[in-house]
Write a protein that holds these residues in place. Structure first.
Motif, PDB file in Angstrom:
ATOM      1  N   ASP A 101       0.847  -1.198  -0.012  1.00 36.17           N
ATOM      2  CA  ASP A 101       0.128   0.102  -0.200  1.00 36.17           C
ATOM      3  C   ASP A 101       0.986   0.995   0.008  1.00 36.17           C
ATOM      4  OD1 ASP A 101      -2.373   1.454   0.019  1.00 36.17           O
ATOM      5  OD2 ASP A 101      -3.245   0.395   1.642  1.00 36.17           O
ATOM      6  N   GLY A 102       0.225   2.180  -0.001  1.00 37.64           N
ATOM      7  CA  GLY A 102       0.933   3.519  -0.024  1.00 37.64           C
ATOM      8  C   GLY A 102      -0.002   4.591   0.577  1.00 37.64           C
ATOM      9  N   GLN A 103       0.458   5.712   1.264  1.00 41.01           N
ATOM     10  CA  GLN A 103      -0.516   6.738   1.458  1.00 41.01           C
ATOM     11  C   GLN A 103      -0.893   7.520   0.238  1.00 41.01           C
ATOM     12  OE1 GLN A 103       0.778   8.615   5.219  1.00 41.01           O
ATOM     13  NE2 GLN A 103      -0.697  10.374   4.893  1.00 41.01           N
ATOM     14  N   GLY A 104      -2.043   7.646   0.437  1.00 38.13           N
ATOM     15  CA  GLY A 104      -2.712   8.445  -0.925  1.00 38.13           C
ATOM     16  C   GLY A 104      -3.510   9.547  -0.313  1.00 38.13           C
ATOM     17  N   PHE A 105      -3.912  10.346  -1.273  1.00 39.31           N
ATOM     18  CA  PHE A 105      -5.134  11.544  -0.916  1.00 39.31           C
ATOM     19  C   PHE A 105      -6.331  11.409  -1.540  1.00 39.31           C
ATOM     20  CE2 PHE A 105      -0.610  13.372  -0.358  1.00 39.31           C
ATOM     21  CZ  PHE A 105      -0.732  13.657   0.848  1.00 39.31           C
ATOM     22  N   MET A 106      -7.280  11.495  -1.160  1.00 38.60           N
ATOM     23  CA  MET A 106      -8.646  11.501  -1.688  1.00 38.60           C
ATOM     24  C   MET A 106      -9.141  13.052  -1.752  1.00 38.60           C
ATOM     25  SD  MET A 106     -11.843   8.993  -1.560  1.00 38.60           S
ATOM     26  CE  MET A 106     -12.012   9.090   0.366  1.00 38.60           C
ATOM     27  N   GLY A 165     -17.759  17.827   4.042  1.00 34.77           N
ATOM     28  CA  GLY A 165     -16.748  19.185   3.810  1.00 34.77           C
ATOM     29  C   GLY A 165     -15.897  19.435   4.590  1.00 34.77           C
ATOM     30  N   ALA A 166     -15.939  18.995   5.674  1.00 33.77           N
ATOM     31  CA  ALA A 166     -15.091  19.628   7.042  1.00 33.77           C
ATOM     32  C   ALA A 166     -13.726  19.586   6.890  1.00 33.77           C
ATOM     33  CB  ALA A 166     -15.488  18.854   8.252  1.00 33.77           C
ATOM     34  N   CYS A 167     -13.181  18.769   5.874  1.00 24.36           N
ATOM     35  CA  CYS A 167     -11.972  18.613   5.276  1.00 24.36           C
ATOM     36  C   CYS A 167     -11.865  18.449   3.872  1.00 24.36           C
ATOM     37  CB  CYS A 167     -11.055  17.700   6.091  1.00 24.36           C
ATOM     38  SG  CYS A 167     -11.758  16.059   6.243  1.00 24.36           S
ATOM     39  N   ASP A 168     -10.872  18.954   3.006  1.00 22.03           N
ATOM     40  CA  ASP A 168     -10.818  18.956   1.788  1.00 22.03           C
ATOM     41  C   ASP A 168     -10.212  17.544   1.273  1.00 22.03           C
ATOM     42  OD1 ASP A 168     -11.358  21.870   1.358  1.00 22.03           O
ATOM     43  OD2 ASP A 168      -9.626  22.287   2.498  1.00 22.03           O
ATOM     44  N   VAL A 169      -9.185  17.239   2.265  1.00 17.83           N
ATOM     45  CA  VAL A 169      -8.660  15.959   1.791  1.00 17.83           C
ATOM     46  C   VAL A 169      -8.745  14.915   2.862  1.00 17.83           C
ATOM     47  CG1 VAL A 169      -6.416  15.246   0.565  1.00 17.83           C
ATOM     48  CG2 VAL A 169      -6.897  17.506   0.878  1.00 17.83           C
ATOM     49  N   TYR A 170      -8.743  13.728   2.199  1.00 13.85           N
ATOM     50  CA  TYR A 170      -8.828  12.435   3.377  1.00 13.85           C
ATOM     51  C   TYR A 170      -7.416  11.876   2.971  1.00 13.85           C
ATOM     52  CZ  TYR A 170      -9.888   8.439   5.804  1.00 13.85           C
ATOM     53  OH  TYR A 170     -10.058   7.406   6.942  1.00 13.85           O
ATOM     54  N   THR A 171      -6.559  11.678   3.912  1.00 15.73           N
ATOM     55  CA  THR A 171      -5.449  10.733   3.620  1.00 15.73           C
ATOM     56  C   THR A 171      -5.223   9.554   4.626  1.00 15.73           C
ATOM     57  OG1 THR A 171      -3.211  10.992   3.301  1.00 15.73           O
ATOM     58  CG2 THR A 171      -3.740  12.224   5.249  1.00 15.73           C
ATOM     59  N   THR A 172      -4.937   8.493   4.065  1.00 19.00           N
ATOM     60  CA  THR A 172      -4.689   7.440   4.703  1.00 19.00           C
ATOM     61  C   THR A 172      -4.078   6.520   3.629  1.00 19.00           C
ATOM     62  OG1 THR A 172      -5.547   5.607   6.253  1.00 19.00           O
ATOM     63  CG2 THR A 172      -7.152   6.245   4.420  1.00 19.00           C
ATOM     64  N   ASP A 173      -3.874   5.203   4.014  1.00 16.00           N
ATOM     65  CA  ASP A 173      -3.468   4.414   3.014  1.00 16.00           C
ATOM     66  C   ASP A 173      -4.482   4.220   1.902  1.00 16.00           C
ATOM     67  OD1 ASP A 173      -1.535   3.917   4.606  1.00 16.00           O
ATOM     68  OD2 ASP A 173      -2.303   1.798   5.544  1.00 16.00           O
ATOM     69  N   ALA A 174      -3.701   4.048   0.542  1.00 16.98           N
ATOM     70  CA  ALA A 174      -4.600   3.951  -0.609  1.00 16.98           C
ATOM     71  C   ALA A 174      -5.799   2.918  -0.537  1.00 16.98           C
ATOM     72  CB  ALA A 174      -4.046   3.901  -1.913  1.00 16.98           C
ATOM     73  N   SER A 175      -5.470   1.911  -0.128  1.00 19.18           N
ATOM     74  CA  SER A 175      -6.407   0.729   0.006  1.00 19.18           C
ATOM     75  C   SER A 175      -7.527   1.283   0.728  1.00 19.18           C
ATOM     76  CB  SER A 175      -5.703  -0.269   0.570  1.00 19.18           C
ATOM     77  OG  SER A 175      -5.524  -0.031   1.926  1.00 19.18           O
ATOM     78  N   ALA A 176      -7.382   1.805   1.927  1.00 18.31           N
ATOM     79  CA  ALA A 176      -8.607   2.381   2.692  1.00 18.31           C
ATOM     80  C   ALA A 176      -9.301   3.477   1.907  1.00 18.31           C
ATOM     81  CB  ALA A 176      -8.162   2.692   4.052  1.00 18.31           C
ATOM     82  N   LEU A 177      -8.560   4.178   1.112  1.00 21.13           N
ATOM     83  CA  LEU A 177      -9.080   5.194   0.616  1.00 21.13           C
ATOM     84  C   LEU A 177     -10.123   4.732  -0.351  1.00 21.13           C
ATOM     85  CD1 LEU A 177      -6.579   7.883  -0.148  1.00 21.13           C
ATOM     86  CD2 LEU A 177      -8.178   8.004   1.602  1.00 21.13           C
ATOM     87  N   HIS A 190     -15.529  11.750  -6.325  1.00 21.05           N
ATOM     88  CA  HIS A 190     -14.208  11.773  -5.455  1.00 21.05           C
ATOM     89  C   HIS A 190     -13.170  10.915  -6.353  1.00 21.05           C
ATOM     90  CE1 HIS A 190     -16.543  13.210  -2.093  1.00 21.05           C
ATOM     91  NE2 HIS A 190     -17.403  12.540  -2.634  1.00 21.05           N
ATOM     92  N   MET A 191     -11.965  11.572  -6.216  1.00 20.12           N
ATOM     93  CA  MET A 191     -10.964  10.980  -6.742  1.00 20.12           C
ATOM     94  C   MET A 191      -9.497  10.742  -5.845  1.00 20.12           C
ATOM     95  SD  MET A 191      -9.514  14.001  -9.074  1.00 20.12           S
ATOM     96  CE  MET A 191      -8.063  13.528  -9.526  1.00 20.12           C
ATOM     97  N   VAL A 192      -9.030   9.715  -6.046  1.00 19.34           N
ATOM     98  CA  VAL A 192      -7.719   9.527  -5.170  1.00 19.34           C
ATOM     99  C   VAL A 192      -6.490  10.131  -6.112  1.00 19.34           C
ATOM    100  CG1 VAL A 192      -6.206   7.718  -4.147  1.00 19.34           C
ATOM    101  CG2 VAL A 192      -8.557   7.390  -4.476  1.00 19.34           C
ATOM    102  N   LEU A 193      -5.782  11.094  -5.465  1.00 18.23           N
ATOM    103  CA  LEU A 193      -4.822  11.609  -6.380  1.00 18.23           C
ATOM    104  C   LEU A 193      -3.571  10.651  -6.563  1.00 18.23           C
ATOM    105  CD1 LEU A 193      -4.499  15.079  -4.173  1.00 18.23           C
ATOM    106  CD2 LEU A 193      -5.517  14.431  -6.457  1.00 18.23           C
TER     107      LEU A 193
END
Ligand code: ATP
Ligand code: ATP
Ligand code: MG
Ligand code: MG
Lengths: 316, 465, 249, 418, 249
Positions: A101-106, A165-177, A190-193
């Motif tokens: 996995d790797g940490q990603g942003f949604m 919308g309380a946060c713009d981005v959610y970050t955690t492991d890409a799998s969980a995203l 929604h998209m994963v960056l």
């Protein structure tokens, strides 16, 4: 050793998350299911002969290591990143990697962001208790951009904040995203960056120093992987267990050699492990694969033969 | 001044009061509209209440009880044409209420399959498909239900004055039976634990006349401890295999969850904290400097730190404090910590009761030749505890509410479970319905307890005269 | 003991209900300046209620109460005005326990009458001397005996220089020895010509100082007369019954 | 009678340890002490053994290492390169902030509700009863997550403010933005700022604030003087001069003057990029925690206030009315001074509870001391023993200080009694 | 009223301090079996303290107290033994409010003397009859008048069959009418030959039953004598002063 304890107890105590869709969650009848859960069941089947002889112990990022270190759980199968300090300083043994996995942003598509580098000033929801907050701090610091971290304990709450919308981005492991995104009312919004800002090899772990038990866990995982590589599935395993032309399959399924005995188990151990939920590929497909709502492609987690990183040492 | 003389020859009859001062109108003038300000406030409050109730009803009254997932709820609500923020999705409660109540406690599948005819495995996979839900609740979880009923029966002699004294037997026995019902296993384990208490009692009985109360008290603590540490285990295992044994399927405390987990932690803490709190209070009131210092130190320390840090200790440190190799269950550790926590608060409540007793009571007891322990048991404690009942009950309520904190160390109490439920595909995104349900559970229990304590308070006030 | 012709309190056809309970029925009463009236009657007959209506601690529902020329309505200003003119002594003294005796006595003059503190204190000491406890001025009420407390309560009312004093069973919460202390104080007041309404069963006191005794029963004035006449020659059956009980003691 | 003869010497017998009152208490205490020491020694040796097995030397050195994580709300400078110590410091200040804010609002709210529960308006009294019962009988943790959920779900996201025809708009002339990330209010800026002064290299304090504070305090002192003078005048003449405008003046005018000298202006929040920037950001986590703790504790305080007021007998207010005191004066001069002594002790313990309950901050991601030291630091370094001990020590210090201060205050308002 | 030669209580050179305050000074006192002693003296003179030293509710610091042949030391066994022999009645009765009258009386016999319950109850009823309130046996102390309560307190002490009774102002918290009830009970006891030490200002009682009156002041025994002599012909100035106050009432 642990293996004796487990046998004496007749149950495997397996640490999982308090709930990540696709990886571990209980249903209305209290039955746990998911990608991590399958590893637990496979180990239980290998050791105890019963894939349901598992006590699932939900842990948070905060409590998981204590639970393992104190012996409360025998195996931690919870998206835990294999890092140097956890292995060496915290005195655990990672028995392998079941998910690269790797940490990603949604982000919401409507935000119009295409790269994490454009996130200057954004509010970022982070699930705490993992390596994520450290990676995030490093990433933004290295790129010299500012952000507002919003630390959150559980995935469910992070998702709630992100969706509102309380946060713009959610970050955690890409799998969980991906898993989280899949449950949205409108996943397409929604998209994963593309940036993956860290390496997150996730795998089960056991206490340091109990090598028999570590071996059992390691080779159960490897058996699942090898089974996929060799084409052994839960559907055909009964037939194959009668003996095949491929000696490695025979060794794996215990019709040849005495690998089981070396592990201190019986010859059928791997067969039982595979029978519970299928081989690695089946488990993946059933819980998080493209056919599920979560819909994660194999990617890095394809077999090495298909260009992925999933690779088991040989059964010999 | 004879003009002041006046004699009434005929008594005046009682008259009806002016209409505006009695009846509903009088009541409203008196209580709602006495003065301009009050009238304005009344109208504003009425409007606010109406608005709140209407919007809550609009949200809450939705035909979603049978929905199987959040998306299904959304469809149903969309079909009704409801335009508010978002309607309630009660399907999640329908789907999960048993879990929220009983957690992951294993169902008695054999019993249910005997009732329904479906096999045990089928039952385990989805009991409610085969058996009506109330029956699942009553029979499937009969052990927990019975434990709770026993708890009430056991508490009855303490709570209700008119309860038959014979129930005291249940009071003495129910902790052991409940332990057996909840954790299962051989009945001899709890039975042998009970024997420890019996031994302690007899040690006291036998020693008190010959060696004095102090030694008797010490020995009555030492004897059971020796029994539990060294003998009870083997005694239990001797009996365990024998035909005179009742065995229930063992359940590990990790499988406790839901509201039942809150209740069991709460009850253990409540039952444990009372004796401990009394001892601490006595220690704090004593004139033995070291004993007093130790008690004060303990009480102030526990009261000075948040419960959550004590739970961290339970979760992370308690194992480190024990001899290497000991490993006892996190729920047990939590129960211990919560008990200690409650005991410190209880000690302060009891101390208040002790302080309220006039000194003459102690002196009279002394003058009659009662020793310290007898005076405490027969004279001081019965009175001090009676005075402290309201405080004790509110400590109970506080402890019970605080059991929700265990969700922070990943135990599956209702709040912890709500997170797990929200991690499920079907219910991802649910918020209010779960919180509302959990809040209701706690409210019902705590509110009844507080009403009971008010009732007692009133009774004590009048009863004292 | 002179009684002027000026009217201090005028009550006309006053009625009061507690809920539906008719507690005061058609009360008509005129009290002249300097008159001293004792109100007697069985328990629950409405004596306290009558007294309390006069300074509006209770509200009446029908009829008029005119005190010192001011009618008692729900007008706050009138109420304030009347309360300054009317002092009241309660059965349980109701001293303020957090203030010293002197402060108890100066509180109202300072905050209501806007008297300079020094002057207020002088007045207070004057009245404390009158009730014979000047030496207690700096103690707290909790440190005084019941009789002393009641005398402080009287002094406290007097400090407002009221034209009318109301007493609601001022001695009934006291031990016998203390009753005398308080009655003495009241008699002294009476001798100075203060208008007084006093609910009491102290017949000695009534005989000695009252101009008039009013007997109430069931919310109505049943009989009134001069003390001697009242005690020696009661007219109404009820009064006779009552007196036989009281004096039989 | 000054000759002190020695008591007759008795030969010491062992049984006297138990039967002789002089020795008996000594015996019990020695036994208790030995028991306690044994227990302590046992625990310490277990801990030492266990830690040795785990290979963890107890040491607080890890606190000097870089924390490596970011904290959103910091009252002092902090970056992810600062030490764990400093992270703990940031957390501690956040704890204190929410505790102080919570105590203030809980008191105000509690007093109002407590008084309203005694209102003669039936409806108001009943609603306040419902409020009290509702909040007292549901766990505070639930209220915290509930409040957070309400804030997140019902308030508009910043993006709702964007566009030509936004769904949401700022309040009070575009100066306050209420969003589900928190509330942005104007911040105070100075164009002729005096700069900062560094305290021990640990935190900066703005000289502007010090200047304003000094002027304010001076103003308050002068207004105190005015009040005292009013007291003197009242004592002398009986009339109390109206002073509120003078007092307001001495407090406000110099302050405004200083503000003007410093070049005071407001920095308004502005939607820029993803978020509002500029202005002061009160984060949702803070607001939720603050609000929930306040309303929860207020329910308890309301009961205390009500009980306190009811403890003053009806006779007291009747006596005051009979003396002609107005209802406001009755409250201030008679009821409150008496009620306070009943109210204050339980109030102290509620302040303590609120402070301790603020540790539930982790449920909403507010980075208090439990979130930093007891949360991320503990979790990242694996130093449970040290972190938890330090955490408990800090809370203990806070609690003991609060009770010490409040007890001192309590003693100073206590009534003199027989 | 026979007094034996056997010594019941022997106090030699006893001294006691509260902190630095010397409350009892060089007390020497011998009480024979069956003697009835009344202790009088102004408030604060140490009467209660003396009484309380005899059953070790207070500890003395110097000198000996020998009760019934047993010396009072800090030895718990001796203390226990003496407390069984010595009954005590307090000014405020100190009944146990959570127990019925009967239970109050049987508590100590059952738990201290290990008497069987039935026997204890019989004894209790016997003594309750003696103090003339057997019909109250199942009530709670709160339901009784002060005089009745004090009589219960006496019965409670008697149930332990003590050889010596101590009374500390047993009637001073009572209303005048109730004092008589209690005194009658005590007189009856005295007539049965019980050894009694009684702190009281009831001079009538002293005259009627005491063998000896002891007058204390400032922590010392100032005078002792037979009642008649004591009252009619006091020797010491202090006694005279005291008696003039007491009898002047
Ligand atoms: N606040 C109230 N609400 C309802 N009824 C009341 C109230 N106060 C008094 N009463 C009733 O009004 C009646 C008259 O009461 P009041 O106190 O005036 O009697 P009283 O003559 O002063 O008697 P006492 O001699 O006992 O003081 C009584 O029956 C009493 O029960
Ligand atoms: N516990 C104590 N500590 C200090 N001083 C005490 C204590 N108890 C009593 N005293 C003091 O000892 C003196 C004697 O007290 P004691 O009660 O024996 O007097 P008494 O003769 O019984 O008086 P009274 O008639 O008022 O009961 C008094 O001055 C009293 O203040
Ligand atoms: Mg009355
Ligand atoms: Mg005395």
């Amino acid at each position: 050793g642990t293996v004796d304890d487990v046998k004496a107890r007749g149950k495997l105590n397996c640490g999982v998350t308090t709930g990540v869709p696709g990886f571990a969650a209980p249903d209305a009848n209290g039955n746990w299911a998911g990608f991590d859960v399958a590893v637990c069941r496979a180990v239980a089947a290998a050791v105890l002969g019963d894939g349901t002889a598992v006590e699932f112990i939900p842990t948070t990022g905060k409590t998981r290591f204590t639970a393992l270190a104190s012996g409360e759980i025998d195996l931690l199968a919870r998206n835990t990143t294999w890092t140097f300090s956890r292995d060496v300083d915290l005195k655990f043994d990672f028995v392998g990697v079941n998910y690269y996995d790797g940490q990603g942003f949604m982000v919401p598509v409507e935000l119009g962001v295409s790269s994490a580098k454009e996130l200057d000033g954004a509010t970022v929801c982070i699930q705490t208790g993992t390596t994520t907050e450290l990676n995030l701090a490093d990433f933004f610091r290295a790129n010299n951009i500012s952000y507002e971290p919003v630390p959150i304990e559980t995935n469910a709450e992070a998702q709630q904040q992100y969706l509102a919308g309380a946060c713009d981005v959610y970050t955690t492991d890409a799998s969980a995203l991906a898993a989280t995104r899949a449950t949205f009312e409108a996943p397409d919004a929604h998209m994963v960056l593309p940036e993956i800002i860290s390496k997150e090899p996730l795998g089960p772990l056991v206490r340091h120093g109990d090598n028999e038990w570590g071996d059992i866990a390691r080779w159960t995982l490897n058996a699942l992987i090898t089974a996929e590589e060799l084409g052994v599935t839960s559907a055909n395993i009964g037939e194959m267990a009668n003996g095949t032309n491929n000696p490695e399959i025979n060794r794996l399924l215990g019709t040849e050699g005495n690998l089981g005995e070396m592990l201190g188990l019986d010859a059928d151990w791997a067969k039982r492990a595979i029978m519970v939920e299928g081989n690695y590929g089946e488990i993946f497909e059933k819980n998080i694969g493209l056919s599920t709502p979560i819909g994660i492609a194999r990617g890095l987690n394809a077999q090495w033969t298909d260009g992925g990183l999933i690779y088991s040492p040989p059964f010999r | 001044m004879s003009n002041i003389e006046f004699v009434r020859t005929e008594m005046l009859p009682e008259k009806e009061p002016p209409a505006s001062t009695v009846g509903p109108i009088g009541w409203m003038r008196e209580n709602l509209f006495n003065g301009i300000w009050n009238s304005i406030i009344t109208v504003l409050f009425v409007l606010a209440i109406v608005w709140t109730v209407l919007s809550l009803l609009g949200w809450g009254i939705q035909p979603t009880w049978n929905a199987k997932s959040l998306s299904e709820c959304r469809e149903i609500i969309a079909a009704t044409g409801y335009t508010g923020h978002s309607g309630a999705c009660w399907g999640v409660i329908n789907d999960r209420w048993l879990q929220l109540l009983y957690g992951f406690y294993p169902l008695d599948a054999n019993l249910l399959s005997a009732v329904s005819g479906a096999s045990a495995a089928e039952i385990l996979a989805d009991p409610r498909a085969h058996v009506a839900t109330p029956i699942v609740m009553i029979l499937g979880y009969w052990r927990l239900n019975l434990a709770i009923i026993l708890l009430f029966v056991g508490l009855a002699p303490v709570l209700i004055e008119r309860a038959p004294r014979k129930l005291l037997i249940v009071t003495v026995l129910f902790p052991f039976i409940d332990v057996w019902l909840m954790w299962g296993g051989s009945i001899w384990g709890p039975a042998m634990a009970f024997v420890g208490f019996v031994l302690g009692y007899f040690a006291f009985k036998i020693l008190a006349p010959i060696a004095g109360t102090l030694i008797a008290v010490i020995m009555s603590a030492v004897v059971p401890i020796i029994w539990w540490l060294f003998l009870s285990g083997s005694a239990a295992s001797i009996f365990a295999g024998s035909p005179i044994d009742l065995t229930l399927e063992p359940v590990s405390s990790r499988q406790f969850g839901g509201f039942f987990l809150s209740i069991s932690i709460g009850v253990v803490a409540i039952l444990g904290s009372l004796p401990l709190g009394i001892v601490l209070a006595l220690g704090r009131q004593s004139d033995l400097f070291i004993v007093k210092a130790l008690c004060v130190g303990f009480i102030e320390f526990i009261r000075g730190v948040p419960l959550i840090t004590l739970l961290f200790v339970a979760n992370n440190l308690l194992n480190i404090f024990m001899p290497p190799g000991t490993n006892f269950d996190v729920i047990l550790r939590v129960m211990i910590m919560v008990t200690l926590f409650a005991a410190a608060y209880m000690a302060e409540v009891v101390r208040g009761g002790l302080a309220a007793l006039p000194k003459g009571q102690y002196e009279a007891a002394d003058a009659l030749g009662l020793d310290y322990w007898k005076a405490q048991r027969l004279i001081i404690m019965p009175q001090a505890l009676k005075i402290s009942i309201p405080g004790i009950v509110s400590t109970f309520i506080g402890v019970f509410k605080d059991t929700t904190l265990v969700s922070i160390i990943s135990l599956m109490d209702p709040i912890g479970l709500s997170n797990a439920i929200r991690a499920n595909q079907e219910w991802n995104g649910i918020v209010w319905e779960l919180y509302a349900f959990i809040a209701l559970l706690f409210f019902v229990v705590c509110f009844s307890m507080s009403r009971y304590s008010m009732f007692l308070e009133r009774k004590l006030q009048t009863g004292h005269k | 003991m002179k009684v002027s012709d000026e009217v201090a309190i005028q009550i006309n056809n006053m009625n009061k209900w507690y809920g539906t309970f008719h507690v005061l029925r058609d009360i008509n009463l005129t009290v002249n300046q300097g008159e001293r009236i004792v109100i007697a009657g069985p328990s629950g007959s409405g004596k306290s209620t009558l007294i309390r209506c006069i300074n509006r601690l209770e509200e009446h529902q029908q009829g008029d109460i005119i005190v010192d020329g001011t009618e008692l309505t729900s007008d706050l200003k009138n109420i304030d005005k009347i309360r300054r003119e009317v002092g009241m002594c309660f059965q349980h003294f109701n001293l303020f326990p957090h203030l010293t005796i002197l402060e108890n006595c100066t509180l109202a003059p300072i905050w209501v009458r806007k008297t300079p503190r020094k002057e207020a204190e002088e007045t207070a000491m004057h009245f404390l001397e009158k009730v014979k406890i000047p030496e207690q001025a700096n103690k707290y009420p909790g440190q005084l005996s019941g009789g002393q407390q009641q005398r402080v309560a009287i002094a406290r009312s007097l400090c407002m220089k009221p034209r009318i004093m109301l007493f609601d069973e001022p001695t009934s919460a006291l031990d016998p020895e203390m009753i005398k202390e308080v009655l003495d104080t009241m008699i002294e007041l009476a001798e100075e010509g203060m208008t007084m309404l006093c609910v009491t069963h102290e017949m000695g006191f009534a005989r000695q100082v009252a101009n008039r005794v009013i007997f109430m029963d069931a919310g109505q004035i049943v009989e009134q007369n001069e003390p001697e006449e009242f005690f020696n020659n009661p007219k109404s059956e009820r009064t006779k019954l009552f007196l036989s009980q009281i004096l039989g003691h | 009678m000054t000759t002190l003869t020695d008591p007759p010497r008795e030969s010491f017998r062992l049984s006297m340890l138990i039967y002789d009152t002089r020795y008996r208490s000594l015996t019990i205490q020695v036994v208790a002490l030995i028991g306690f020491m044994a227990l302590a020694a046992w625990l310490v040796s277990n801990t030492a053994n266990n830690l040795a097995d785990l290979g963890k030397e107890p040491s607080f050195a890890f606190l000097n290492e870089p924390a490596s994580y970011d904290i959103n709300q910091r009252l002092i400078e902090y970056t992810s390169r600062d030490s764990h110590w400093r992270a703990a410091g940031v957390g501690l200040l956040n704890t204190l902030l929410v505790a102080v804010l919570g105590c203030i609002t809980a008191t105000i709210l509690g007093v109002v509700i407590g008084v309203l529960r005694l209102s003669n308006n039936w409806l108001v009294a009943k609603i306040m009863t419902v409020y009290v019962e509702m909040f007292r009988n549901v766990p505070v943790l639930l209220w915290i997550v509930f409040t957070m959920a309400i804030l997140i779900e019902t308030l508009p996201a910043p993006r709702a403010f964007r566009g030509d025809n936004p769904e949401a708009s700022m309040l009070l002339g575009d100066s306050v933005a209420v969003t589900n990330r928190g509330v942005y209010i104007p911040e105070i800026l100075f164009s002729r700022s005096l700069g900062n002064v560094d305290f021990f290299g640990f935190f900066n304090v703005s000289l502007d604030l010090i200047a304003i504070g000094a002027v304010l305090i001076a103003g308050i002192l002068i207004s105190k003087l005015i009040t005292r003078r009013a007291n003197v005048i009242q004592a002398a003449t009986g009339d109390r001069p109206v002073t509120w405008y003078k007092r307001l003046g001495v407090i406000c005018i110099p302050t405004l003057l200083v503000l003007w000298i410093l070049g005071y202006h407001l920095g308004y929040p502005e939607l820029k990029g993803f978020n509002f920037s500029g202005g002061t950001h009160l984060r949702n986590s803070l607001i939720a925690l603050w609000l929930a703790l306040s309303v929860y504790t207020a329910a308890f305080i309301a009961e205390i206030v009500r009980a306190g007021i009811m403890s003053v007998s009806k006779g007291q207010s009747e006596a005051a009315s009979a003396l002609g005191l107005s209802s406001r004066r009755t409250m201030n001069l008679v009821i409150l001074p008496q009620a306070l002594r009943v109210i204050i002790p339980p109030m102290i313990s509620n302040y303590l509870n609120l402070t301790k309950n603020s540790s539930l901050a982790i449920a909403v991601g507010y980075m208090d001391i439990t979130g930093t030291l007891g949360g991320i630091t503990m979790n990242q370094t694996g130093r449970e023993l040290e972190s938890i001990l330090l955490l408990m020590l800090i809370y203990l210090t806070i609690s003991l200080s609060i009770s010490a201060v409040m007890n001192w205050y309590n003693n100073s308002v206590k009534l003199v009694e027989r």
